[in-house]
Design a protein around this motif. Structure first.
Motif, PDB file in Angstrom:
ATOM      1  N   GLN A 174       0.819  -1.224   0.000  1.00  0.00           N
ATOM      2  CA  GLN A 174       0.000   0.000   0.000  1.00  0.00           C
ATOM      3  C   GLN A 174       0.850   1.271   0.000  1.00  0.00           C
ATOM      4  OE1 GLN A 174      -3.379  -0.368  -0.377  1.00  0.00           O
ATOM      5  NE2 GLN A 174      -2.687  -2.496  -0.589  1.00  0.00           N
ATOM      6  N   ARG A 175       2.156   1.123  -0.041  1.00  0.00           N
ATOM      7  CA  ARG A 175       3.033   2.297   0.028  1.00  0.00           C
ATOM      8  C   ARG A 175       3.689   2.550  -1.330  1.00  0.00           C
ATOM      9  NH1 ARG A 175       2.886   3.758   5.522  1.00  0.00           N
ATOM     10  NH2 ARG A 175       3.535   5.761   4.696  1.00  0.00           N
ATOM     11  N   TYR A 176       3.869   3.838  -1.634  1.00  0.00           N
ATOM     12  CA  TYR A 176       4.524   4.265  -2.877  1.00  0.00           C
ATOM     13  C   TYR A 176       5.801   5.003  -2.463  1.00  0.00           C
ATOM     14  CZ  TYR A 176       0.502   2.704  -5.479  1.00  0.00           C
ATOM     15  OH  TYR A 176      -0.468   1.909  -6.045  1.00  0.00           O
ATOM     16  N   MET A 177       6.919   4.332  -2.659  1.00  0.00           N
ATOM     17  CA  MET A 177       8.184   4.756  -2.062  1.00  0.00           C
ATOM     18  C   MET A 177       9.131   5.252  -3.148  1.00  0.00           C
ATOM     19  SD  MET A 177       8.295   1.544   0.603  1.00  0.00           S
ATOM     20  CE  MET A 177       9.093   2.348   2.002  1.00  0.00           C
ATOM     21  N   VAL A 178       9.437   6.529  -3.092  1.00  0.00           N
ATOM     22  CA  VAL A 178      10.241   7.186  -4.116  1.00  0.00           C
ATOM     23  C   VAL A 178      11.708   7.125  -3.717  1.00  0.00           C
ATOM     24  CG1 VAL A 178      10.634   9.314  -5.399  1.00  0.00           C
ATOM     25  CG2 VAL A 178       8.319   8.724  -4.631  1.00  0.00           C
ATOM     26  N   LEU A 179      12.540   6.561  -4.575  1.00  0.00           N
ATOM     27  CA  LEU A 179      13.971   6.465  -4.317  1.00  0.00           C
ATOM     28  C   LEU A 179      14.724   7.389  -5.269  1.00  0.00           C
ATOM     29  CD1 LEU A 179      14.462   2.581  -3.951  1.00  0.00           C
ATOM     30  CD2 LEU A 179      13.869   4.272  -2.191  1.00  0.00           C
ATOM     31  N   PHE A 180      15.235   8.501  -4.745  1.00  0.00           N
ATOM     32  CA  PHE A 180      16.099   9.370  -5.539  1.00  0.00           C
ATOM     33  C   PHE A 180      17.501   8.747  -5.543  1.00  0.00           C
ATOM     34  CE2 PHE A 180      12.930  12.364  -3.734  1.00  0.00           C
ATOM     35  CZ  PHE A 180      12.395  12.835  -4.921  1.00  0.00           C
ATOM     36  N   GLY A 181      17.967   8.332  -6.714  1.00  0.00           N
ATOM     37  CA  GLY A 181      19.198   7.565  -6.796  1.00  0.00           C
ATOM     38  C   GLY A 181      18.892   6.105  -6.487  1.00  0.00           C
ATOM     39  N   ALA A 182      17.896   5.565  -7.186  1.00  0.00           N
ATOM     40  CA  ALA A 182      17.362   4.239  -6.859  1.00  0.00           C
ATOM     41  C   ALA A 182      18.416   3.143  -6.906  1.00  0.00           C
ATOM     42  CB  ALA A 182      16.205   3.902  -7.805  1.00  0.00           C
ATOM     43  N   ASN A 198       5.560  -0.477  -3.898  1.00  0.00           N
ATOM     44  CA  ASN A 198       5.451   0.233  -5.177  1.00  0.00           C
ATOM     45  C   ASN A 198       6.631   1.201  -5.223  1.00  0.00           C
ATOM     46  OD1 ASN A 198       2.629  -0.659  -6.125  1.00  0.00           O
ATOM     47  ND2 ASN A 198       2.308  -0.029  -4.013  1.00  0.00           N
ATOM     48  N   ILE A 199       7.647   0.848  -5.992  1.00  0.00           N
ATOM     49  CA  ILE A 199       8.916   1.574  -5.993  1.00  0.00           C
ATOM     50  C   ILE A 199       8.929   2.572  -7.137  1.00  0.00           C
ATOM     51  CG2 ILE A 199      11.424   1.367  -6.135  1.00  0.00           C
ATOM     52  CD1 ILE A 199      11.030  -1.621  -5.295  1.00  0.00           C
ATOM     53  N   ILE A 200       8.887   3.846  -6.790  1.00  0.00           N
ATOM     54  CA  ILE A 200       9.005   4.898  -7.807  1.00  0.00           C
ATOM     55  C   ILE A 200      10.479   5.267  -7.877  1.00  0.00           C
ATOM     56  CG2 ILE A 200       8.266   7.193  -8.524  1.00  0.00           C
ATOM     57  CD1 ILE A 200       5.714   6.805  -6.952  1.00  0.00           C
ATOM     58  N   ALA A 201      11.129   4.803  -8.928  1.00  0.00           N
ATOM     59  CA  ALA A 201      12.584   4.917  -9.036  1.00  0.00           C
ATOM     60  C   ALA A 201      12.977   6.136  -9.855  1.00  0.00           C
ATOM     61  CB  ALA A 201      13.158   3.655  -9.670  1.00  0.00           C
ATOM     62  N   ILE A 202      13.842   6.956  -9.272  1.00  0.00           N
ATOM     63  CA  ILE A 202      14.400   8.109  -9.974  1.00  0.00           C
ATOM     64  C   ILE A 202      15.902   7.888 -10.093  1.00  0.00           C
ATOM     65  CG2 ILE A 202      14.659  10.618 -10.018  1.00  0.00           C
ATOM     66  CD1 ILE A 202      11.740   9.745 -10.061  1.00  0.00           C
ATOM     67  N   ASP A 203      16.378   7.802 -11.320  1.00  0.00           N
ATOM     68  CA  ASP A 203      17.822   7.663 -11.544  1.00  0.00           C
ATOM     69  C   ASP A 203      18.140   8.118 -12.953  1.00  0.00           C
ATOM     70  OD1 ASP A 203      20.575   6.883 -11.162  1.00  0.00           O
ATOM     71  OD2 ASP A 203      19.862   5.429  -9.680  1.00  0.00           O
ATOM     72  N   LEU A 204      19.420   8.201 -13.257  1.00  0.00           N
ATOM     73  CA  LEU A 204      19.879   8.734 -14.535  1.00  0.00           C
ATOM     74  C   LEU A 204      19.292   7.962 -15.715  1.00  0.00           C
ATOM     75  CD1 LEU A 204      23.639   9.242 -13.665  1.00  0.00           C
ATOM     76  CD2 LEU A 204      21.963  11.045 -14.049  1.00  0.00           C
ATOM     77  N   PRO A 205      19.010   8.646 -16.823  1.00  0.00           N
ATOM     78  CA  PRO A 205      18.533   7.961 -18.028  1.00  0.00           C
ATOM     79  C   PRO A 205      19.683   7.218 -18.713  1.00  0.00           C
ATOM     80  CG  PRO A 205      18.719  10.318 -18.433  1.00  0.00           C
ATOM     81  CD  PRO A 205      19.019  10.112 -16.981  1.00  0.00           C
ATOM     82  N   ASN A 206      20.075   6.121 -18.080  1.00  0.00           N
ATOM     83  CA  ASN A 206      21.208   5.320 -18.545  1.00  0.00           C
ATOM     84  C   ASN A 206      20.759   3.856 -18.571  1.00  0.00           C
ATOM     85  OD1 ASN A 206      23.539   3.610 -18.442  1.00  0.00           O
ATOM     86  ND2 ASN A 206      24.781   5.332 -17.765  1.00  0.00           N
ATOM     87  N   PRO A 207      20.750   3.215 -19.748  1.00  0.00           N
ATOM     88  CA  PRO A 207      20.249   1.831 -19.837  1.00  0.00           C
ATOM     89  C   PRO A 207      20.934   0.857 -18.875  1.00  0.00           C
ATOM     90  CG  PRO A 207      20.502   2.760 -22.029  1.00  0.00           C
ATOM     91  CD  PRO A 207      21.104   3.755 -21.078  1.00  0.00           C
ATOM     92  N   LEU A 224       7.543  -1.761 -10.045  1.00  0.00           N
ATOM     93  CA  LEU A 224       8.401  -0.622 -10.411  1.00  0.00           C
ATOM     94  C   LEU A 224       7.574   0.407 -11.150  1.00  0.00           C
ATOM     95  CD1 LEU A 224      11.231   0.725 -10.806  1.00  0.00           C
ATOM     96  CD2 LEU A 224      11.395  -0.563 -12.954  1.00  0.00           C
ATOM     97  N   ILE A 225       7.716   1.658 -10.726  1.00  0.00           N
ATOM     98  CA  ILE A 225       7.113   2.794 -11.427  1.00  0.00           C
ATOM     99  C   ILE A 225       8.246   3.753 -11.756  1.00  0.00           C
ATOM    100  CG2 ILE A 225       5.486   4.723 -11.258  1.00  0.00           C
ATOM    101  CD1 ILE A 225       4.001   3.034  -9.110  1.00  0.00           C
ATOM    102  N   ALA A 226       8.354   4.143 -13.015  1.00  0.00           N
ATOM    103  CA  ALA A 226       9.496   4.954 -13.435  1.00  0.00           C
ATOM    104  C   ALA A 226       9.058   6.054 -14.390  1.00  0.00           C
ATOM    105  CB  ALA A 226      10.542   4.066 -14.111  1.00  0.00           C
ATOM    106  N   PRO A 227       9.766   7.188 -14.362  1.00  0.00           N
ATOM    107  CA  PRO A 227       9.480   8.254 -15.325  1.00  0.00           C
ATOM    108  C   PRO A 227      10.083   7.924 -16.684  1.00  0.00           C
ATOM    109  CG  PRO A 227      11.310   8.899 -13.926  1.00  0.00           C
ATOM    110  CD  PRO A 227      10.842   7.559 -13.429  1.00  0.00           C
ATOM    111  N   SER A 228       9.353   8.266 -17.722  1.00  0.00           N
ATOM    112  CA  SER A 228       9.831   8.026 -19.086  1.00  0.00           C
ATOM    113  C   SER A 228       9.569   9.262 -19.919  1.00  0.00           C
ATOM    114  CB  SER A 228       9.113   6.819 -19.689  1.00  0.00           C
ATOM    115  OG  SER A 228       9.400   6.710 -21.068  1.00  0.00           O
TER     116      SER A 228
END
Length: 509
Positions: A174-182, A198-207, A224-228
């Motif tokens: 039930q938690r949405y946990m944002v990791l800056f520098g995942a 629910n892991i909202i991952a923020i990290d560099l756009p590097n494959p 995993l939830i990620a920005p695109s």
């Protein structure tokens, strides 16, 4: 004319027009101390050897913070306000005040992509330690051992015992946990991936970075939830997605803040990103700007920080009055050697740890643990202090804040410095323990769960603090640094020598 580097940058020195992290740091610390000690501020402004003497001023922040329960809030407000003025955001060769970050033009829209882990395994927790997986009784025994050796504090052991006793807390579905520098080596990604988060991952756009993140989540039971930057279809494969995922904290600060604020769920924001040198200060300010903005837009947002043990802290007075036996009763040879070295070096080495007690207006007294390691530099100290200030202020203003001191850990960012690598290897000479990343990750992830799930945790703003600084000293795992007989940095060279000898020559204590 050279092109301006995009993103979040230090402001230029008014006289030299050059960006200077030292000048900005002095201005920020000066602002924090301005109303408390104008004389010391003048000394700071005239400081010629900032890189060597910066601990003097960081210690003053703690000393004044202890004296009055209102001082830490005043210090945090003034320091963060000046920090906002000490950075600018550059886009398309135009400079914008950091406080106007969300008004910059051309804020790009980020899209949401989700991926679910393939495991159905129930959440579990253990502590990886010396090639063992400590569970149950073995885990509790190890906590008792660390406690007896002065490696951790009682409140730290108590928190981990509660996590052990409440396995239901590990279900984070039930938690949405944002990791800056995942993908950070010191971060909790691997454990959240086992706990249905629910892991909202923020990290560099590097494959390569995203391959690591995706692989970790896919092996677990989390989402995993990620920005695109690109709208991806729901049936896009992981291999296709990693080419489009990610956002840069330093150059896409506004984009990340806007995207997170638009997420419909309640968020838990974790500031775990690390960069070397002055970039660490900048990425800390980027995270702070995002977290502050999201918190304004979504007031039920919680914050999480991990502190370094190699800093200066207010600590309970009884810590320095209850040194463990193996430290208190040093051998005669050790006493003779350390005293002789101290005298020959004119007290440069093996300086006795200060034992001063500082009274506060809350009718309690505290001590100070000065564990700063000069080699880590003032940028590192400032980056971590900015995080402490935001944590202190946010908690005071009624926000849920988890901030815990993590032990010294042999991450790559630390061990690539040969001196620090050797010092950590030889730390046992002074009854200090440096932890492997897997051990630290397990411990700190569990502490975050404790702070979110235990109604009695000090992270919960409904629980009264008798002093704002008690939020940071609570549940500390300092690896023993709070309890050694010497000022840590004056014993570091000898820990390093022992570490070199132990690693290269197989020397035993």
């Amino acid at each position: 004319m050279s092109q301006i580097v995009e993103g979040l940058q230090f402001t230029a020195h008014p006289e030299t027009q050059k960006k200077s992290s030292s000048h900005s740091a002095k201005e920020i610390i000066s602002a924090a101390l301005a109303s408390l000690d104008p004389h010391l501020v003048q000394q700071l402004q005239n400081e010629k050897n900032w890189r060597k003497n910066y601990p003097i001023y960081f210690k003053a922040l703690v000393e004044y913070g202890i004296q009055n329960t209102s001082n830490p809030i005043q210090i945090a407000k003034a320091g963060l306000a000046q920090a906002q003025k000490s950075f600018q955001f550059y886009r398309d060769n135009h400079a914008y005040a950091l406080q106007d970050l969300m008004q910059i033009p051309n804020i790009e829209k980020l899209h949401r992509f989700s991926l679910k882990g393939q495991s159905n395994q129930a959440p579990e927790w253990y502590i990886p330690y010396h090639n063992k997986q400590l569970r149950g009784v073995d885990l509790l025994k190890q906590l008792d051992t660390w406690l007896a050796h002065g490696i951790i504090e009682q409140s730290h052991a108590d928190a981990l015992r509660l996590v052990q006793a409440h396995p239901e807390w590990l279900d984070l579905s039930q938690r949405y946990m944002v990791l800056f520098g995942a993908a950070s080596e010191a971060g909790p990604l691997k454990w959240l991936a086992k706990w249905k988060a629910n892991i909202i991952a923020i990290d560099l756009p590097n494959p390569k970075v995203w391959q690591k993140i995706v692989d970790t989540v896919m092996q677990g039971n989390a989402t995993l939830i990620a920005p695109s930057r690109t709208m991806l279809s729901a049936d896009s494969s992981a291999a296709q997605a990693i080419e489009h995922l990610g956002a840069n904290l330093l150059t896409q600060t506004a984009e990340i803040a806007k995207w997170l604020s638009e997420q419909p769920e309640q968020l838990d924001l974790a500031a775990i990103a690390y960069l070397d040198g002055e970039k660490h200060v900048r990425v800390s300010m980027a995270m702070d700007s995002i977290m502050h903005y999201v918190s304004q837009q979504k007031p039920n947002t919680s914050l999480m920080y991990m502190c370094t043990p190699t800093d200066i802290y207010a600590i309970p007075a009884d810590v320095i009055q209850s040194t463990p036996n193996q430290i208190k009763h040093r051998s005669k040879l050790e006493k003779i050697c350390t005293k002789g070295i101290s005298q020959l070096s004119l007290n440069r080495f093996f300086q006795t740890r200060p034992s001063q007690i500082y009274p506060s207006n809350n009718q309690k007294s505290y001590a100070i643990a000065d564990c700063i390691v000069i080699e880590q530099g003032p940028n590192y100290a400032l980056a971590k202090r900015l995080q402490q200030w935001r944590a202190t202020l946010a908690r005071h203003q009624g926000q849920q804040v988890s901030i815990n001191i993590a032990p010294s850990t042999t991450t790559h960012s630390v061990t690539k410095n040969p001196l620090l690598k050797a010092a950590f290897s030889g730390a046992s000479l002074f009854n200090v323990e440096a932890f492997e990343p897997d051990t630290t990750n397990a411990i700190m992830a569990a502490l975050w769960v404790h702070d979110l799930c235990n109604p009695q945790a000090l992270a919960n703003p409904n629980n009264q603090l008798t002093h704002p600084l008690e939020l940071i000293m609570d549940a500390a795992n300092h690896g023993g640094l709070w309890r050694i007989d010497y000022l840590a940095r004056t014993a570091l060279p000898f820990a390093a020598l022992y570490g070199f000898a132990k690693d290269k020559l197989g020397l035993k204590r």
